[in-house]
Write an enzyme that holds these catalytic residues in place. Sequence first.
Site, PDB file in Angstrom:
ATOM      1  N   ASP A 112       2.777   5.583  -6.783  1.00  0.00           N
ATOM      2  CA  ASP A 112       4.272   5.490  -6.411  1.00  0.00           C
ATOM      3  C   ASP A 112       5.325   5.400  -7.356  1.00  0.00           C
ATOM      4  O   ASP A 112       6.313   5.432  -6.842  1.00  0.00           O
ATOM      5  CB  ASP A 112       3.928   4.324  -5.322  1.00  0.00           C
ATOM      6  CG  ASP A 112       3.152   4.499  -4.432  1.00  0.00           C
ATOM      7  OD1 ASP A 112       3.381   5.524  -3.721  1.00  0.00           O
ATOM      8  OD2 ASP A 112       2.411   3.429  -3.640  1.00  0.00           O
ATOM      9  N   HIS A 126      -2.433  -2.033  -9.877  1.00  0.00           N
ATOM     10  CA  HIS A 126      -3.479  -1.443  -9.155  1.00  0.00           C
ATOM     11  C   HIS A 126      -4.659  -2.407  -8.974  1.00  0.00           C
ATOM     12  O   HIS A 126      -5.106  -2.725  -9.847  1.00  0.00           O
ATOM     13  CB  HIS A 126      -3.718   0.111  -9.244  1.00  0.00           C
ATOM     14  CG  HIS A 126      -4.150   0.748  -8.223  1.00  0.00           C
ATOM     15  ND1 HIS A 126      -5.676   0.923  -8.024  1.00  0.00           N
ATOM     16  CD2 HIS A 126      -3.576   1.594  -7.369  1.00  0.00           C
ATOM     17  CE1 HIS A 126      -5.797   1.530  -6.944  1.00  0.00           C
ATOM     18  NE2 HIS A 126      -4.561   2.125  -6.483  1.00  0.00           N
ATOM     19  N   HIS A 163       0.974  -1.037  -0.078  1.00  0.00           N
ATOM     20  CA  HIS A 163      -0.156  -0.021  -0.186  1.00  0.00           C
ATOM     21  C   HIS A 163       0.899   1.158  -0.053  1.00  0.00           C
ATOM     22  O   HIS A 163       1.579   1.554  -1.069  1.00  0.00           O
ATOM     23  CB  HIS A 163      -0.721   0.010   1.215  1.00  0.00           C
ATOM     24  CG  HIS A 163      -2.031   1.023   1.338  1.00  0.00           C
ATOM     25  ND1 HIS A 163      -2.490   1.681  -0.031  1.00  0.00           N
ATOM     26  CD2 HIS A 163      -3.014   1.236   2.252  1.00  0.00           C
ATOM     27  CE1 HIS A 163      -3.473   2.389   0.657  1.00  0.00           C
ATOM     28  NE2 HIS A 163      -3.746   2.168   1.626  1.00  0.00           N
TER      29      HIS A 163
HETATM   30  N1  CMC Z   1       4.533  -6.954 -10.817  1.00  0.00           N
HETATM   31  C1  CMC Z   1       4.809  -8.127 -10.972  1.00  0.00           C
HETATM   32  N2  CMC Z   1       3.311  -8.705 -11.414  1.00  0.00           N
HETATM   33  C2  CMC Z   1       2.119  -8.035 -10.951  1.00  0.00           C
HETATM   34  C3  CMC Z   1       2.378  -6.836 -10.198  1.00  0.00           C
HETATM   35  C4  CMC Z   1       3.507  -6.176  -9.954  1.00  0.00           C
HETATM   36  N3  CMC Z   1       3.689  -5.195  -9.682  1.00  0.00           N
HETATM   37  N4  CMC Z   1       1.116  -6.389  -9.908  1.00  0.00           N
HETATM   38  C5  CMC Z   1       0.304  -7.358 -10.232  1.00  0.00           C
HETATM   39  N5  CMC Z   1       0.919  -8.502 -10.894  1.00  0.00           N
HETATM   40  C6  CMC Z   1       0.380  -9.580 -11.553  1.00  0.00           C
HETATM   41  C7  CMC Z   1       0.174 -10.757 -10.376  1.00  0.00           C
HETATM   42  O1  CMC Z   1       1.166 -11.531 -10.274  1.00  0.00           O
HETATM   43  C8  CMC Z   1      -1.040 -11.399 -11.118  1.00  0.00           C
HETATM   44  O2  CMC Z   1      -0.439 -12.154 -11.977  1.00  0.00           O
HETATM   45  P1  CMC Z   1      -0.960 -13.719 -12.349  1.00  0.00           P
HETATM   46  O3  CMC Z   1      -2.631 -13.432 -12.740  1.00  0.00           O
HETATM   47  O4  CMC Z   1      -0.372 -14.246 -13.518  1.00  0.00           O
HETATM   48  O5  CMC Z   1      -1.022 -14.369 -11.098  1.00  0.00           O
HETATM   49  C9  CMC Z   1      -1.875 -10.257 -11.922  1.00  0.00           C
HETATM   50  O6  CMC Z   1      -0.702  -9.020 -12.091  1.00  0.00           O
HETATM   51  C10 CMC Z   1      -2.883  -9.620 -10.913  1.00  0.00           C
HETATM   52  O7  CMC Z   1      -2.625  -9.130  -9.847  1.00  0.00           O
HETATM   53  P2  CMC Z   1      -3.224  -9.015  -8.521  1.00  0.00           P
HETATM   54  O8  CMC Z   1      -1.896  -9.460  -7.311  1.00  0.00           O
HETATM   55  O9  CMC Z   1      -4.143 -10.185  -8.668  1.00  0.00           O
HETATM   56  O10 CMC Z   1      -3.591  -7.949  -8.393  1.00  0.00           O
HETATM   57  P3  CMC Z   1      -4.180  -6.974  -6.972  1.00  0.00           P
HETATM   58  O11 CMC Z   1      -5.140  -6.368  -7.426  1.00  0.00           O
HETATM   59  O12 CMC Z   1      -4.341  -8.005  -5.953  1.00  0.00           O
HETATM   60  O13 CMC Z   1      -2.972  -6.307  -6.635  1.00  0.00           O
HETATM   61  C11 CMC Z   1      -1.362  -4.660  -6.157  1.00  0.00           C
HETATM   62  C12 CMC Z   1      -2.703  -4.848  -6.692  1.00  0.00           C
HETATM   63  C13 CMC Z   1      -1.274  -3.057  -5.825  1.00  0.00           C
HETATM   64  C14 CMC Z   1      -1.253  -4.974  -4.657  1.00  0.00           C
HETATM   65  C15 CMC Z   1      -0.364  -5.142  -6.971  1.00  0.00           C
HETATM   66  O14 CMC Z   1      -0.388  -4.807  -8.327  1.00  0.00           O
HETATM   67  C16 CMC Z   1       1.266  -4.990  -6.440  1.00  0.00           C
HETATM   68  O15 CMC Z   1       1.479  -5.687  -5.669  1.00  0.00           O
HETATM   69  N6  CMC Z   1       1.790  -3.876  -6.914  1.00  0.00           N
HETATM   70  C17 CMC Z   1       3.187  -3.407  -6.432  1.00  0.00           C
HETATM   71  C18 CMC Z   1       3.118  -2.901  -5.263  1.00  0.00           C
HETATM   72  C19 CMC Z   1       2.659  -1.518  -5.488  1.00  0.00           C
HETATM   73  O16 CMC Z   1       3.206  -0.746  -6.246  1.00  0.00           O
HETATM   74  N7  CMC Z   1       1.708  -0.777  -4.600  1.00  0.00           N
HETATM   75  C20 CMC Z   1       1.248   0.504  -4.679  1.00  0.00           C
HETATM   76  C21 CMC Z   1      -0.269   0.498  -5.010  1.00  0.00           C
HETATM   77  S1  CMC Z   1      -0.984   2.286  -5.395  1.00  0.00           S
HETATM   78  C22 CMC Z   1      -0.976   3.007  -3.896  1.00  0.00           C
HETATM   79  C23 CMC Z   1      -1.954   2.872  -3.246  1.00  0.00           C
HETATM   80  O17 CMC Z   1      -3.156   3.277  -3.618  1.00  0.00           O
HETATM   81  O18 CMC Z   1      -2.073   2.057  -2.107  1.00  0.00           O
END
Ligand code: CMC
Length: 463
Positions: A377, A321, A282
């Site tokens: 970010d 995101h 986050h």
């Molecule tokens: N790098 C590589 N792969 C990713 C990433 C990433 N940053 N984010 C998502 N994926 C992949 C994930 O592995 C999954 O792949 P598969 O379907 O093959 O298993 C697919 O994309 C869908 O991802 P998800 O984990 O289901 O997506 P989510 O909605 O649960 O997670 C997130 C969203 C923000 C937690 C995630 O994208 C992430 O961990 N990003 C990196 C951390 C980050 O930058 N966070 C800041 C968010 S913006 C600030 C805020 O508002 O808090």
Amino acid sequence: MATKDKAKAETDGKATGGDTLSITDNRTGESYEIEINDGTIRTMDLRQIKVAEHDFGMMGYDPAFLNTASCRSAITYIDGEAGILQHRGIPIEQLCEHSTYLEVAYLLVFDELPTQAQLDRWTYDVIHHTFVHEDIKKMNEGYRHDAHPMGMLLASVGALSTFYPTAKDTEDHEERYMAAIRLIAKVPTLAAFAYRHSMGYPYVYPDNELSYSENFLSMLFKMENTYEPDPRLAKALDVLFILHADHEQNCSTNAVRAVGSSDVDPYSAVAAGVAALYGPLHGGANEAVLRMLRQIESVENIPDFLEGVKNREQKLMGFGHRVYKNYDPRARIIKKHVDEVLEVTGENPLLEIATELEKRALDDDFFTSRKLYPNVDFYSGLIYEALRIPTNMFTVIFAIPRTSGWVAQWLELKDDPEQKIARPRQIYTGKRDQDYVPIAERDGPEKITGPPARRPKLLRRGA
Ligand code: CMC
């Protein structure tokens, strides 16, 4: 204060066009008509679906709330597919161009832009509540020199509840107003004190002559009487504050609402938001982005790094995101400001790595097919670094403006007649009806010696 009319809320909750969803339960052959409002069904309506009269009834299963609306809200509108973000209906681009953070905070809390007189009063009230009780300083002195400032902020925001015990009267509108003012006013002071403690510097008291963002820079960096915040940097920081002010039902806002739903005082509820924001998925992501850019070290290493991401060795921090499946509009605005800030502060070699990393990721099917784009970010850390803000303060800087969003969401929660104490259900998957076994009769090793590796493993998932 943004008060929601109960009668209006009840009307809003009614079916808009007689739309319904027909469900047939193939276990019983029974059919049900469920109302659809705003493209949503009420999960409680599923409860009538039962196999037998004594059944609990059907529930929805939605770990991490991927498809569950937990409230009705009129604060922030996001269209994740189109990359749109609006506060109280006003596009974020217009707010960043024409407004100030304190005006946006007013907009979030009161549901409309202030007149000049209202803004003057609001600004006066915030500026005149920036000081914190001296005992907070003593509290800070108890931390180790290397305490993470976010941990310190978390504790000191929670501690505010002990200094303002009358805030427990959450139905009193004057108490609500004062809590809103105090939180927005004091969080920068608490944040700056945490930083000064970590540096071993004396604390700098707030300066009522300065703007909100200038005052924060002054509390961070002033030594003797020599610090004059550069207005261009103060403006860039103010834009970052606007961009981070609210983001509807994200993890920390959900934490504030869940904890606030117990009718605890607003300081304690907001402390829960700070705790949630601390996590690297986050608010901690901007800190992780800079660590990642440093680890990549040079543009030549980008292909190897991206291969590692695709092989699931690491994440591309600052990408992806839960809601945006398009370029995060906040990232677009921040990217524009990076160049302006670097013009004042000088080049940063990490910008070249970030720009090239973004370009290559957006050219790569792994990221585009998953709709992974830069989020807020990805570039914000570069501006913070240019402002000489240390990496471990990045999440703290996120928490400062998000406080106004948390406060607005808490107020909305309090006035929402449909809200109750948050209490999700579960699907129980554990054992049942086991007998208690006396300790002498239990299976297991007789003696445990040796290294901690022999301790029972707690990491069951993926083990
Ligand atoms: N790098 C590589 N792969 C990713 C990433 C990433 N940053 N984010 C998502 N994926 C992949 C994930 O592995 C999954 O792949 P598969 O379907 O093959 O298993 C697919 O994309 C869908 O991802 P998800 O984990 O289901 O997506 P989510 O909605 O649960 O997670 C997130 C969203 C923000 C937690 C995630 O994208 C992430 O961990 N990003 C990196 C951390 C980050 O930058 N966070 C800041 C968010 S913006 C600030 C805020 O508002 O808090």
